[in-house]
Design an enzyme around this catalytic site. Structure first.
Site, PDB file in Angstrom:
ATOM      1  N   GLU A 220      18.075 -16.353 -10.513  1.00 27.91           N
ATOM      2  CA  GLU A 220      17.652 -14.963 -10.727  1.00 27.91           C
ATOM      3  C   GLU A 220      16.996 -14.797 -12.107  1.00 27.91           C
ATOM      4  OE1 GLU A 220      16.979 -12.566  -9.044  1.00 27.91           O
ATOM      5  OE2 GLU A 220      17.037 -10.824 -10.336  1.00 27.91           O
TER       6      GLU A 220
ATOM      7  N   ARG B 259       4.681   0.543  -6.168  1.00 26.36           N
ATOM      8  CA  ARG B 259       4.651  -0.336  -4.994  1.00 26.36           C
ATOM      9  C   ARG B 259       3.680  -1.504  -5.190  1.00 26.36           C
ATOM     10  NH1 ARG B 259       6.712   2.302  -0.445  1.00 26.36           N
ATOM     11  NH2 ARG B 259       5.319   1.268   1.002  1.00 26.36           N
TER      12      ARG B 259
ATOM     13  N   LYS C  11       6.335  -3.668  -4.865  1.00 28.99           N
ATOM     14  CA  LYS C  11       7.763  -3.345  -4.874  1.00 28.99           C
ATOM     15  C   LYS C  11       8.377  -3.521  -3.494  1.00 28.99           C
ATOM     16  CE  LYS C  11      11.618  -1.795  -6.567  1.00 28.99           C
ATOM     17  NZ  LYS C  11      12.395  -2.822  -7.293  1.00 28.99           N
TER      18      LYS C  11
ATOM     19  N   ASN D 251      -1.040   1.594   5.944  1.00 32.60           N
ATOM     20  CA  ASN D 251      -0.177   0.611   5.275  1.00 32.60           C
ATOM     21  C   ASN D 251       0.364  -0.287   6.372  1.00 32.60           C
ATOM     22  OD1 ASN D 251       1.750  -0.811   3.822  1.00 32.60           O
ATOM     23  ND2 ASN D 251       3.207   0.885   3.764  1.00 32.60           N
ATOM     24  N   GLY D 252       0.227  -1.600   6.203  1.00 34.94           N
ATOM     25  CA  GLY D 252       0.703  -2.527   7.232  1.00 34.94           C
ATOM     26  C   GLY D 252      -0.377  -3.547   7.550  1.00 34.94           C
TER      27      GLY D 252
ATOM     28  N   GLU E 110       8.223 -13.414 -12.977  1.00 33.93           N
ATOM     29  CA  GLU E 110       7.479 -12.288 -12.406  1.00 33.93           C
ATOM     30  C   GLU E 110       6.940 -11.323 -13.452  1.00 33.93           C
ATOM     31  OE1 GLU E 110       9.617  -9.933  -9.467  1.00 33.93           O
ATOM     32  OE2 GLU E 110      11.494 -10.235 -10.514  1.00 33.93           O
TER      33      GLU E 110
ATOM     34  N   TRP F  97      -3.021  -2.580  -1.610  1.00 32.95           N
ATOM     35  CA  TRP F  97      -2.597  -3.902  -2.086  1.00 32.95           C
ATOM     36  C   TRP F  97      -3.280  -4.886  -1.144  1.00 32.95           C
ATOM     37  CZ3 TRP F  97       0.283  -8.222  -0.529  1.00 32.95           C
ATOM     38  CH2 TRP F  97       0.792  -9.023  -1.567  1.00 32.95           C
TER      39      TRP F  97
ATOM     40  N   LYS G 294      13.138 -13.501 -12.727  1.00 33.02           N
ATOM     41  CA  LYS G 294      12.795 -12.342 -13.586  1.00 33.02           C
ATOM     42  C   LYS G 294      11.742 -12.746 -14.604  1.00 33.02           C
ATOM     43  CE  LYS G 294      13.906  -9.688 -11.767  1.00 33.02           C
ATOM     44  NZ  LYS G 294      14.759  -9.543 -10.623  1.00 33.02           N
TER      45      LYS G 294
ATOM     46  N   HIS H 291      18.450 -36.199 -10.915  1.00 35.99           N
ATOM     47  CA  HIS H 291      17.694 -36.544  -9.708  1.00 35.99           C
ATOM     48  C   HIS H 291      16.230 -36.141  -9.833  1.00 35.99           C
ATOM     49  CE1 HIS H 291      21.434 -37.690  -7.851  1.00 35.99           C
ATOM     50  NE2 HIS H 291      21.962 -36.582  -8.354  1.00 35.99           N
TER      51      HIS H 291
ATOM     52  N   CYS I  96       0.821  -1.212   0.000  1.00 37.34           N
ATOM     53  CA  CYS I  96       0.000   0.000   0.000  1.00 37.34           C
ATOM     54  C   CYS I  96       0.859   1.268   0.000  1.00 37.34           C
ATOM     55  CB  CYS I  96      -0.877   0.038   1.240  1.00 37.34           C
ATOM     56  SG  CYS I  96      -1.830  -1.456   1.473  1.00 37.34           S
TER      57      CYS I  96
HETATM   58  C1  F6R Z   1      12.210  -9.424  -7.655  1.00 35.51           C
HETATM   59  C2  F6R Z   1      12.140  -8.514  -6.530  1.00 35.51           C
HETATM   60  C3  F6R Z   1      11.887  -9.077  -5.185  1.00 35.51           C
HETATM   61  C4  F6R Z   1      12.729  -8.321  -4.140  1.00 35.51           C
HETATM   62  C5  F6R Z   1      12.342  -8.786  -2.731  1.00 35.51           C
HETATM   63  C6  F6R Z   1      13.202  -8.111  -1.662  1.00 35.51           C
HETATM   64  O1  F6R Z   1      12.499  -8.762  -8.846  1.00 35.51           O
HETATM   65  O2  F6R Z   1      12.265  -7.326  -6.687  1.00 35.51           O
HETATM   66  O3  F6R Z   1      12.136 -10.438  -5.146  1.00 35.51           O
HETATM   67  O4  F6R Z   1      14.077  -8.555  -4.392  1.00 35.51           O
HETATM   68  O5  F6R Z   1      10.999  -8.486  -2.495  1.00 35.51           O
HETATM   69  O6  F6R Z   1      13.039  -6.725  -1.663  1.00 35.51           O
HETATM   70  P1  F6R Z   1      14.084  -5.795  -0.952  1.00 35.51           P
HETATM   71  O7  F6R Z   1      15.380  -5.934  -1.669  1.00 35.51           O
HETATM   72  O8  F6R Z   1      13.519  -4.424  -1.064  1.00 35.51           O
HETATM   73  O9  F6R Z   1      14.204  -6.266   0.469  1.00 35.51           O
END
Ligand code: F6R
Length: 608
Positions: A481, A27, A603, A100-101, A488, A74, A485, A504, A2
């Site tokens: 990684e 966000r 985010k 927010n929370g 997501e 959110w 990417k 395995h 949020c």
């Molecule tokens: C993926 C992504 C998330 C963040 C994760 C941690 O692209 O952005 O997996 O890496 O939510 O976020 P931070 O680094 O802000 O603690």
């Protein structure tokens, strides 16, 4: 997660509220709303869906007041709907709250408030807050807020308005970020700095338990017990352009292109051929390092993947045992942290709830905490013993790119600093590493110049339902990684496996035409990896390799090869990941996805 905004001033509140919320869209959210005091009454507009719905409603039917709060939600408690959107009001509709929370004891409070005659319209945890404030309201909003927050368990950043005190906005923070913007004759609250940057560069970064009372005459700050406090003003030095797309279609593409600069900035004054690696205020002696029983690297998502690279390089260069943990697992598994442990928390935002909890648990035990974070003044940066900032600049796209590469650079710098202090590398070996490290930005630029080839490969995979990533050693960390990417931002199912694990189980998934992406940057594991590739080829896989220019014998076994400039194996992930980020990006583009705001994702994950 949020986003919160608030405005007090002489201008029309909604013009800031809508523009501020648009800067917080990154966000992640599923509904948006505002509450404004207009002619002594509370006007609330809130809608499920994009902020544009709210903006067009306000454009058609403007709200005139000069004090208001806004929110992008959110969904956590209750599905996205107009009713569950914020702001929420008390039963008598005199008090409006954005939050927010998560209020963990909301069910208990809700039942109790019902017994006191209050009624509820939404399924949210938030709706208990305005009712609780109302319960304690006897002519003084500040007193009522102070009493109400004492009853709340969980995390919150909240903004409160009351039509009974129409010139006052109250903001409180506990475990969720909140800043107060200080303009000329106008004041703001927001979950993050970009929301206010068009209006001011001077902000207060609220700490947990702090309360701000904001009126036309200024901002007063208090502790949760009501003691008046003063605070330093934080002046934002980075440019507003940093939070704009600057000619790119999407923030993600812009941020991938900013990687050379982000790496250079992160290394400036820390890595040089003329001096030892400097890590700002982190100065551990040989004795300190020898006394460390273990290093724990704790993070979530992409930051966790940077931690996997960190384990590899710290162990191999500095010979210190390292465990890497997903923060949400670490916090509940009673890890063997002691007062001799060094805990490195990695977080772009510095606000991730699980990472923060891991930091706090480890600090209680007496471990030394180092934060590797991108956001100056974030909670993680304030609570750690030492901070090593990644200087990536604001990262807006939900999918993390430039923050990841700078986190990995941070890991290299930590490993090289530890190795130098402990004497586990000769100065000649260290110079070689530094030389290669300093060359990386230019090599990333070369990878970016070659994106046309990546685009072509994206055209071949965007219709797939499943894509696999396979790697060994650091290429396994890279594969994880790359797969994250892709899933997501394209919603294609993507999984990463260690090459040696193939037999395995995962090899059962390979059939004619299955797309397999293989980072191939670890020379010492080349032969083993080639055998894996030959095995999957024999079962019909279509293999896309990421290899150093000039690597022999790959074109014969791989269906496509994306080349990167040669570097030391240790630095391969930086160049390899740039290709994987571009591949995910162009695949999402082919599919027409909303790249910067992927579905269901936020985010900054400020709740568990
Ligand atoms: C993926 C992504 C998330 C963040 C994760 C941690 O692209 O952005 O997996 O890496 O939510 O976020 P931070 O680094 O802000 O603690």
């Amino acid at each position: 997660m949020c986003g919160i905004v608030g405005y007090v001033g002489k201008g029309t509140a909604t013009s800031f509220l809508v523009s501020g919320l648009s800067k917080l869209e990154y966000r992640g959210y599923d509904s948006a709303g505002v509450a404004v005091i207009e002619g002594g009454d509370l006007t609330v507009r809130k809608f499920k869906g994009r902020l544009a719905n709210l903006a067009s409603n306000i454009q058609t039917s403007p709200i005139k007041g000069n004090i208001g709060i806004g929110h992008t939600r959110w969904a956590t408690h209750g599905a996205p709907s107009d009713m569950n959107s914020h702001p929420h009001l008390n039963s008598e509709e005199t008090i409006a709250v954005v939050h927010n929370g998560i209020i963990e004891n909301y069910l208990e409070l809700r039942e109790w408030l019902k017994g006191e005659g209050y009624t509820f319209k939404s399924e949210t945890d938030t709706e208990v807050i305005p009712n609780l404030i109302d319960y304690y309201y006897h002519g003084d909003l500040f007193e009522a807020v102070k009493k109400a927050i004492k009853r709340l368990e969980g995390s919150y950043a909240i903004g409160v308005l009351s039509k009974n005190e129409p010139d006052k906005l109250i903001a409180v923070r506990k475990d969720s970020p909140l800043i107060v913007g200080l303009g000329e004759d106008q004041f703001f609250i927001a979950s993050d700095i970009p929301a206010v940057l068009n209006y001011t560069r001077d902000v207060y970064l609220l700490e947990d338990g702090e309360i701000a009372i904001i009126t036309n005459s200024g901002v007063k700050l208090f502790t949760e017990d009501g003691k008046s406090i003063s605070k330093e003003v934080y002046h934002v030095t980075w440019n507003e352009d940093a939070a704009e797309k600057g000619g790119f279609d999407d923030f993600m593409l812009k941020e991938v292109h900013e990687q050379p600069k982000a790496i250079r900035d992160t290394m400036t004054s820390r890595v040089s051929m003329d001096h030892s690696i400097c890590l700002d205020d982190l100065k551990l002696s040989k004795e300190d390092l020898e006394n460390i029983d273990r290093v724990f690297i704790v993070a979530c998502g992409t930051a966790y993947h940077a931690g996997l690279v960190g384990k590899h390089v710290i162990e191999s260069l500095a010979k210190i045992p390292v465990e890497v943990d997903i923060a949400s697992e670490f916090r509940y598994r009673n890890p063997l942290v002691t007062d001799k442990s060094l805990v490195i928390v990695v977080s772009q935002s510095g606000e991730t709830a699980d990472t923060l909890a891991a930091l706090r648990n480890s600090k209680k035990i007496g471990a030394k905490i180092v934060a590797l974070t991108n956001v100056v003044g974030s909670t993680v940066s304030r609570e750690a013993d030492h901070v090593l900032y990644t200087l990536a600049g604001p990262e807006i796209s939900v999918a993390s790119t430039k923050a990841y590469v700078t986190q990995v650079i941070g890991m290299y710098m930590l490993a090289m600093n530890f190795a130098e202090t402990k004497g586990t590398l000769t100065s000649k070996e260290l110079d070689k590493l530094k030389e290669e490290l300093l060359d990386l930005p230019e090599k990333v630029e070369l990878v970016l110049e070659d994106k046309a080839k990546v685009k072509e490969v994206a055209k071949k995979i965007y219709k797939e339902n499943d894509v696999f990533y396979l790697g060994r050693g650091l290429d396994y960390a890279l594969a994880l990684e790359g797969a994250l990417k892709l899933k997501e931002i394209t919603y294609i199912h993507a999984d990463a496996y260690a090459g040696g694990e193939l037999k395995h189980g995962p090899i059962a998934l390979i059939e004619e035409g299955t797309k397999v992406i293989t980072p191939f940057t670890q020379d010492d594991l080349k032969e083993k990896m080639l055998s894996n590739i030959i095995e999957i080829k024999a079962r019909g896989a279509h293999v896309i390799g990421i290899c150093y220019e000039g690597t022999k014998g790959v074109e014969e076994v791989m269906d496509e090869v994306l080349y990167i400039p040669k570097t030391l194996g240790m630095f391969g992930p930086i160049l390899g990941v740039t290709v994987l980020q571009l591949l995910a990006y162009y695949t999402a583009k082919e599919k027409g996805c909303d790249i910067d705001k992927p579905r269901n994702l936020a985010k900054s994950v400020t709740v568990e």
